[in-house]
Design a protein around this motif. Structure first.
Motif, PDB file in Angstrom:
ATOM      1  N   TYR A 155      -2.448 -36.828  18.170  1.00 28.18           N
ATOM      2  CA  TYR A 155      -2.081 -35.406  18.230  1.00 28.18           C
ATOM      3  C   TYR A 155      -2.490 -34.710  16.925  1.00 28.18           C
ATOM      4  O   TYR A 155      -3.088 -33.633  16.939  1.00 28.18           O
ATOM      5  N   ASP A 188       4.930 -26.835  15.492  1.00 29.66           N
ATOM      6  CA  ASP A 188       4.136 -26.372  16.617  1.00 29.66           C
ATOM      7  C   ASP A 188       5.059 -25.776  17.667  1.00 29.66           C
ATOM      8  O   ASP A 188       6.280 -25.768  17.494  1.00 29.66           O
ATOM      9  N   THR A 189       4.484 -25.273  18.729  1.00 26.31           N
ATOM     10  CA  THR A 189       5.261 -24.771  19.863  1.00 26.31           C
ATOM     11  C   THR A 189       4.749 -25.405  21.145  1.00 26.31           C
ATOM     12  O   THR A 189       3.562 -25.728  21.260  1.00 26.31           O
ATOM     13  N   ASP A 190       5.662 -25.553  22.110  1.00 22.31           N
ATOM     14  CA  ASP A 190       5.271 -26.136  23.388  1.00 22.31           C
ATOM     15  C   ASP A 190       4.807 -25.030  24.349  1.00 22.31           C
ATOM     16  O   ASP A 190       4.667 -23.866  23.959  1.00 22.31           O
ATOM     17  N   LYS A 191       4.581 -25.385  25.613  1.00 23.17           N
ATOM     18  CA  LYS A 191       4.075 -24.430  26.611  1.00 23.17           C
ATOM     19  C   LYS A 191       5.050 -23.292  26.886  1.00 23.17           C
ATOM     20  O   LYS A 191       4.669 -22.237  27.362  1.00 23.17           O
ATOM     21  N   TYR A 226      10.478 -36.650  16.458  1.00 23.98           N
ATOM     22  CA  TYR A 226      10.230 -35.380  17.125  1.00 23.98           C
ATOM     23  C   TYR A 226      11.529 -34.597  17.107  1.00 23.98           C
ATOM     24  O   TYR A 226      12.558 -35.103  17.554  1.00 23.98           O
ATOM     25  N   PRO A 231      13.102 -30.925  18.303  1.00 22.06           N
ATOM     26  CA  PRO A 231      13.040 -29.562  18.846  1.00 22.06           C
ATOM     27  C   PRO A 231      13.741 -28.622  17.875  1.00 22.06           C
ATOM     28  O   PRO A 231      14.782 -28.967  17.315  1.00 22.06           O
TER      29      PRO A 231
END
Length: 158
Positions: A9, A126-129, A147, A149
């Protein structure tokens, strides 16, 4: 996400090239400057003039940090010698392909050294969908990943 996935990643987000801020320090004197980086072989590479202040710092203290966007890489810099002496000249080929302007303007073969930064610890924001922020912490020495959130715990603040 396991270590192998996290490492992939990271390198997918950086490759093939990025302009990154390089921080180095000697005797509590910190300097930051941009360097043109290429990413291959699970490392970050850049070239610099062997006579620059940053080069002298790297010889004295190889511990560095690189930053680009939401990615901070802490690691160890290793001076590999002249760019033109790299076996199969991979850096030079990639530099010419991806960073042509810099290659064309700053190619002084007799003075340009190749620096390899091997990551030891990485923090990625980062950001998710769903546009939810998260952090990934990658410890290369221990081969672990955490990880976290971010938006879930702060959703009441919106």
């Amino acid at each position: 996400m396991n270590f192998t996935e996290a490492k992939q990643y990271l390198f997918d987000k950086l490759a093939p090239s990025k302009i990154m801020a390089l921080a180095s320090s000697v005797h509590d004197y910190v300097m930051v400057r941009n360097v043109s980086c290429l990413i291959y072989n699970d490392a970050i590479y850049f070239k610099t003039d062997k006579n620059f202040r940053k080069t002298k710092q790297l010889y004295e203290n190889p511990q560095v940090a690189l930053c680009c966007g939401g990615i901070q890489v802490e690691g160890r810099a290793e001076i590999l010698g002249l760019v033109i002496d790299e076996p199969d000249r991979q850096f030079e080929k990639l530099y010419q392909k991806y960073l042509w302007g810099s290659y064309n303007a700053y190619s002084h073969e007799q003075d340009e050294i190749l620096v390899k930064v091997t990551p030891s610890f990485v923090e990625i924001w980062d950001t998710d969908k769903k546009n939810q922020a998260f952090q990934i912490f990658i410890d290369f020495d221990k081969e672990t990943v955490e990880y976290k959130p971010y938006d879930e715990k702060n959703s009441g603040l919106k």
